[in-house]
Design an enzyme around this catalytic site. Structure first.
Site, PDB file in Angstrom:
ATOM      1  N   SER A  35      -7.932 -34.776  -8.104  1.00  0.00           N
ATOM      2  CA  SER A  35      -9.550 -34.984  -8.271  1.00  0.00           C
ATOM      3  C   SER A  35      -9.793 -36.258  -8.229  1.00  0.00           C
ATOM      4  CB  SER A  35      -9.923 -33.901  -9.420  1.00  0.00           C
ATOM      5  OG  SER A  35     -11.252 -34.375  -9.709  1.00  0.00           O
ATOM      6  N   TYR A  44      -9.964 -31.637 -18.310  1.00  0.00           N
ATOM      7  CA  TYR A  44      -9.880 -31.480 -16.906  1.00  0.00           C
ATOM      8  C   TYR A  44      -9.393 -32.734 -16.109  1.00  0.00           C
ATOM      9  CZ  TYR A  44     -11.009 -30.846 -11.869  1.00  0.00           C
ATOM     10  OH  TYR A  44     -10.777 -30.574 -10.681  1.00  0.00           O
TER      11      TYR A  44
HETATM   12  N1  LIG Z   1     -14.883 -27.938  -6.122  1.00  0.00           N
HETATM   13  C1  LIG Z   1     -14.537 -29.494  -6.517  1.00  0.00           C
HETATM   14  O1  LIG Z   1     -15.679 -29.787  -6.667  1.00  0.00           O
HETATM   15  C2  LIG Z   1     -13.253 -29.959  -6.850  1.00  0.00           C
HETATM   16  C3  LIG Z   1     -13.131 -31.576  -6.671  1.00  0.00           C
HETATM   17  C4  LIG Z   1     -11.861 -32.023  -6.935  1.00  0.00           C
HETATM   18  C5  LIG Z   1     -10.932 -31.096  -7.140  1.00  0.00           C
HETATM   19  N2  LIG Z   1     -10.909 -29.962  -6.947  1.00  0.00           N
HETATM   20  C6  LIG Z   1      -9.590 -28.934  -7.306  1.00  0.00           C
HETATM   21  O2  LIG Z   1      -9.602 -28.170  -6.033  1.00  0.00           O
HETATM   22  C7  LIG Z   1      -8.707 -26.885  -6.316  1.00  0.00           C
HETATM   23  C8  LIG Z   1      -9.501 -25.825  -5.648  1.00  0.00           C
HETATM   24  O3  LIG Z   1     -10.588 -25.610  -6.424  1.00  0.00           O
HETATM   25  P1  LIG Z   1     -11.933 -25.002  -5.757  1.00  0.00           P
HETATM   26  O4  LIG Z   1     -13.300 -26.028  -5.954  1.00  0.00           O
HETATM   27  O5  LIG Z   1     -11.508 -24.377  -4.469  1.00  0.00           O
HETATM   28  O6  LIG Z   1     -12.288 -23.874  -6.711  1.00  0.00           O
HETATM   29  P2  LIG Z   1     -12.349 -22.369  -6.792  1.00  0.00           P
HETATM   30  O7  LIG Z   1     -13.004 -21.755  -5.255  1.00  0.00           O
HETATM   31  O8  LIG Z   1     -12.550 -21.662  -7.943  1.00  0.00           O
HETATM   32  O9  LIG Z   1     -10.763 -21.675  -6.316  1.00  0.00           O
HETATM   33  C9  LIG Z   1      -9.813 -21.836  -7.399  1.00  0.00           C
HETATM   34  C10 LIG Z   1      -8.620 -21.058  -6.873  1.00  0.00           C
HETATM   35  O10 LIG Z   1      -7.366 -21.363  -7.974  1.00  0.00           O
HETATM   36  C11 LIG Z   1      -6.760 -20.049  -8.120  1.00  0.00           C
HETATM   37  N3  LIG Z   1      -6.324 -20.066  -9.332  1.00  0.00           N
HETATM   38  C12 LIG Z   1      -6.763 -20.371 -10.663  1.00  0.00           C
HETATM   39  N4  LIG Z   1      -6.088 -20.138 -11.741  1.00  0.00           N
HETATM   40  C13 LIG Z   1      -4.995 -19.690 -11.180  1.00  0.00           C
HETATM   41  C14 LIG Z   1      -3.577 -19.255 -11.694  1.00  0.00           C
HETATM   42  N5  LIG Z   1      -3.236 -19.346 -13.112  1.00  0.00           N
HETATM   43  N6  LIG Z   1      -2.680 -19.104 -10.924  1.00  0.00           N
HETATM   44  C15 LIG Z   1      -2.846 -18.905  -9.508  1.00  0.00           C
HETATM   45  N7  LIG Z   1      -4.171 -19.259  -9.049  1.00  0.00           N
HETATM   46  C16 LIG Z   1      -5.044 -19.713  -9.723  1.00  0.00           C
HETATM   47  C17 LIG Z   1      -7.865 -19.010  -7.931  1.00  0.00           C
HETATM   48  O11 LIG Z   1      -7.156 -17.986  -7.339  1.00  0.00           O
HETATM   49  P3  LIG Z   1      -7.485 -16.469  -8.077  1.00  0.00           P
HETATM   50  O12 LIG Z   1      -8.526 -16.442  -9.219  1.00  0.00           O
HETATM   51  O13 LIG Z   1      -7.762 -15.484  -6.969  1.00  0.00           O
HETATM   52  O14 LIG Z   1      -6.074 -16.265  -8.847  1.00  0.00           O
HETATM   53  C18 LIG Z   1      -8.759 -19.617  -6.635  1.00  0.00           C
HETATM   54  O15 LIG Z   1      -8.128 -19.317  -5.592  1.00  0.00           O
HETATM   55  C19 LIG Z   1      -8.510 -26.905  -7.984  1.00  0.00           C
HETATM   56  O16 LIG Z   1      -7.214 -27.651  -8.257  1.00  0.00           O
HETATM   57  C20 LIG Z   1      -9.703 -27.962  -8.334  1.00  0.00           C
HETATM   58  O17 LIG Z   1      -9.485 -28.671  -9.499  1.00  0.00           O
HETATM   59  C21 LIG Z   1     -12.051 -29.333  -6.850  1.00  0.00           C
END
Ligand SMILES: NC(=O)c1ccc[n+]([C@@H]2O[C@H](COP(=O)([O-])OP(=O)(O)OC[C@H]3O[C@@H](n4cnc5c(N)ncnc54)[C@H](OP(=O)(O)O)[C@@H]3O)[C@@H](O)[C@H]2O)c1
Length: 216
Positions: free
Chosen positions: A139, A152
């Site tokens: 991130s 985080y």
């Molecule tokens: N959105 C942003 O602004 C942003 C910015 C920078 C970085 N990120 C990073 O991008 C990544 C994806 O986030 P997103 O924004 O796409 O959020 P999201 O839509 O909430 O997706 C998160 C994913 O992680 C999975 N997950 C959570 N805990 C888990 C566990 N213990 N084991 C296996 N799977 C797990 C969830 O799957 P299930 O619940 O189906 O298991 C879901 O598919 C994360 O690492 C986040 O920190 C996001």
């Protein structure tokens, strides 16, 4: 001979953690359309609905679950060329003291140790097959500090250090490790925030509220 990039990706297998929504789902779809055989994962396993990639159950906080998912992909495809470590979550913006040690451990267990578990399970096979690629989703908070997101941000700083060190270790074996550090992306990320588990009356509650509303 002109070999298109799609041809180069044929017969290659990708494993994408956290592919049930957001960045992981979009990544898995993009890889599938580029020609990869893609296995996405979710703690809920395969859900109803059409996807361009296969889904496997995986909880990255469980050694056993990680071993089972990796073994299954190897059983089905015989190789893993690309691992995208994407699974992760955040704690809703709050002061750092509002999370217990247990909550601090829990976010590290998914965001950081989940990547360590997946890497330990996959690297021996990549080494054996003579190459591979690991992409870790960090991130912008992995290199910039942000108040009220300390835990985080700490997990994402850890991912940056781990990824960059690991790349130096593995590149001579044909395995490259990258970290991608997105800024705010419209996904289910905020909706999936875990609430801080040690709330107290804060003199800076208003500042934390503003940080939440302006979350990048
Ligand atoms: N959105 C942003 O602004 C942003 C910015 C920078 C970085 N990120 C990073 O991008 C990544 C994806 O986030 P997103 O924004 O796409 O959020 P999201 O839509 O909430 O997706 C998160 C994913 O992680 C999975 N997950 C959570 N805990 C888990 C566990 N213990 N084991 C296996 N799977 C797990 C969830 O799957 P299930 O619940 O189906 O298991 C879901 O598919 C994360 O690492 C986040 O920190 C996001």
């Amino acid at each position: 001979m002109n070999i298109g990039s799609r041809d180069l990706m044929q017969n290659k297998t990708a494993l994408v953690t956290g592919a049930s929504s957001g960045i992981g789902e979009a990544t898995a779809e993009r890889l599938a359309s580029a020609g990869y055989k893609v296995y996405g994962t979710s703690r809920r396993g395969a859900q109803a609905g059409q996807r361009s990639f296969a889904m496997l159950p995986l909880d990255v906080t469980s050694d056993e679950s990680v071993e089972t998912a990796v073994t299954e992909v190897l059983r089905l495809e015989g190789r893993i060329d690309l691992l995208v470590n994407n699974a992760g979550f955040g704690v809703a913006p709050a002061s750092a003291e509002e999370s217990s040690i247990e909550q601090a451990r829990a976010i590290f267990d998914t965001n950081f140790f989940g990547i360590v578990r997946m890497t330990r399970a996959v690297v021996p096979h990549m080494r054996h097959q003579g190459g591979g690629r690991i992409i870790n989703i960090g991130s912008v908070l992995g290199f910039l500090p942000m108040p009220y997101m300390a835990l985080y941000a700490a997990t994402k700083h850890a991912i940056e250090g781990y990824s960059e060190s690991l790349d130096h270790e593995l590149r001579t074996r044909g395995i490259r490790v990258s970290v991608i550090e997105p800024a705010y992306t419209k996904t289910q990320f905020d909706a999936n925030f875990v609430q801080p588990d040690s709330r107290f009356v804060r003199p800076w509650a208003e500042a934390a509220r503003r940080a939440r509303d302006e979350h990048p």
